[in-house]
Design a protein around this motif. Sequence first.
Motif, PDB file in Angstrom:
ATOM      1  N   ALA A 252       0.850  -1.191   0.000  1.00 31.61           N
ATOM      2  CA  ALA A 252       0.000   0.000   0.000  1.00 31.61           C
ATOM      3  C   ALA A 252       0.884   1.239   0.000  1.00 31.61           C
ATOM      4  O   ALA A 252       1.976   1.236   0.584  1.00 31.61           O
ATOM      5  N   PRO A 253       0.463   2.305  -0.649  1.00 33.63           N
ATOM      6  CA  PRO A 253       1.293   3.514  -0.651  1.00 33.63           C
ATOM      7  C   PRO A 253       1.397   4.113   0.742  1.00 33.63           C
ATOM      8  O   PRO A 253       0.546   3.884   1.600  1.00 33.63           O
ATOM      9  N   ARG A 254       2.447   4.848   0.963  1.00 32.88           N
ATOM     10  CA  ARG A 254       2.596   5.538   2.241  1.00 32.88           C
ATOM     11  C   ARG A 254       1.522   6.616   2.361  1.00 32.88           C
ATOM     12  O   ARG A 254       1.188   7.285   1.378  1.00 32.88           O
ATOM     13  N   THR A 255       1.000   6.781   3.542  1.00 33.11           N
ATOM     14  CA  THR A 255      -0.085   7.740   3.747  1.00 33.11           C
ATOM     15  C   THR A 255       0.347   9.152   3.377  1.00 33.11           C
ATOM     16  O   THR A 255      -0.429   9.912   2.766  1.00 33.11           O
ATOM     17  N   LEU A 256       1.570   9.526   3.708  1.00 32.72           N
ATOM     18  CA  LEU A 256       2.042  10.868   3.356  1.00 32.72           C
ATOM     19  C   LEU A 256       2.162  11.028   1.845  1.00 32.72           C
ATOM     20  O   LEU A 256       1.961  12.130   1.316  1.00 32.72           O
TER      21      LEU A 256
END
Length: 346
Positions: A252-256
């Motif tokens: 999953a992509p990093r939230t930032l």
Amino acid sequence: MQIGPHLLPNRLFVAPMAGVTDRPFRQLCKRLGAGYAVSEMVTSRPELRDSLKTSRRLDHTGEVAPIAVQIAGTEPEMMAEAARYNIERGAQIIDINMGCPAKKVCNVWAGSALMQNESLALRIIDAVVAASAPHGVPVTLKMRTGWCQEQKNALQIARAAQDAGIAMVTVHGRTREQGYKGEAEYRTIAAVKAALQIPVVANGDIDSPEKAARVLRATGADAVMIGRAAQGRPWIFREIAHHLATGQAMDAPRTLQVRDWLLEHLQDHYSLYGERSGVRTARKHIGWAVHALPGGAHFRAEMNRIETTADQWRAVDDYLSDLADAHERWPQAAAEPTTIEETLAA
């Protein structure tokens, strides 16, 4: 993957969706792995060309090529003129809409309603191809499997379209009668692919990397087109590309990282729509992204009361920055895609 003279970077396409796939959203999807994106449907009626809505749909400023514009209508000469009009304003590919199931489109015998009148459908195809050919612009066709279960004529129309010079066909695996209900079927798409020499694109219910791979295998299609599953999750294209290349799931992509993508998208969105419309039309994009997140429903309710773009942008920044403190990576998939009726009403 090639459409006429245009060599595409991959076979992952963004579906045209009214009220969604404007230039900022298309650019975001291309940045996040889509190889091709088609504009929102543009009417062929000349008296509507000067409307603010149409002018925004024809804004291709800074757009990554090839620029594909979808046109809709019922009169061959009017559709031919719409093709010429859009080519003069930067369109490099013209797509004919014979797939939209919306009542306000079908009630005037446009969109998927044209599949009930094969003669008219083919006259439109002939006219648009003839108008586009002198400019070296390929014409593509998006359609459904048919009008209803008893009238599945996608194969007949696709064969005739190929003979008329259509460069690529996209088939959504539902009839118009189904709308977006039930499950998409892929046998018809496989039959179209087996019968044609031009590229065929599979569309309908492709909402994960695994599903994209299964549909490609089942249909033999040259590409997949994704619509509602990209709402709130535009990085689905890079996830599919990774899965097709490696057979593995992508982290999953990093939230930032998602925060930065969304904030940049909002700035682009505001620049196209301005202050008043920008803050309102951005709400659906934000809502799709946050709906299934921790505290997302509460944030969405609060955000919908914000009336300025600056405050909206800041609120999104604050919410996703706080989310990143608790979740280094995006915590869960986006919510179930909205229905087309909800999209059109937004």
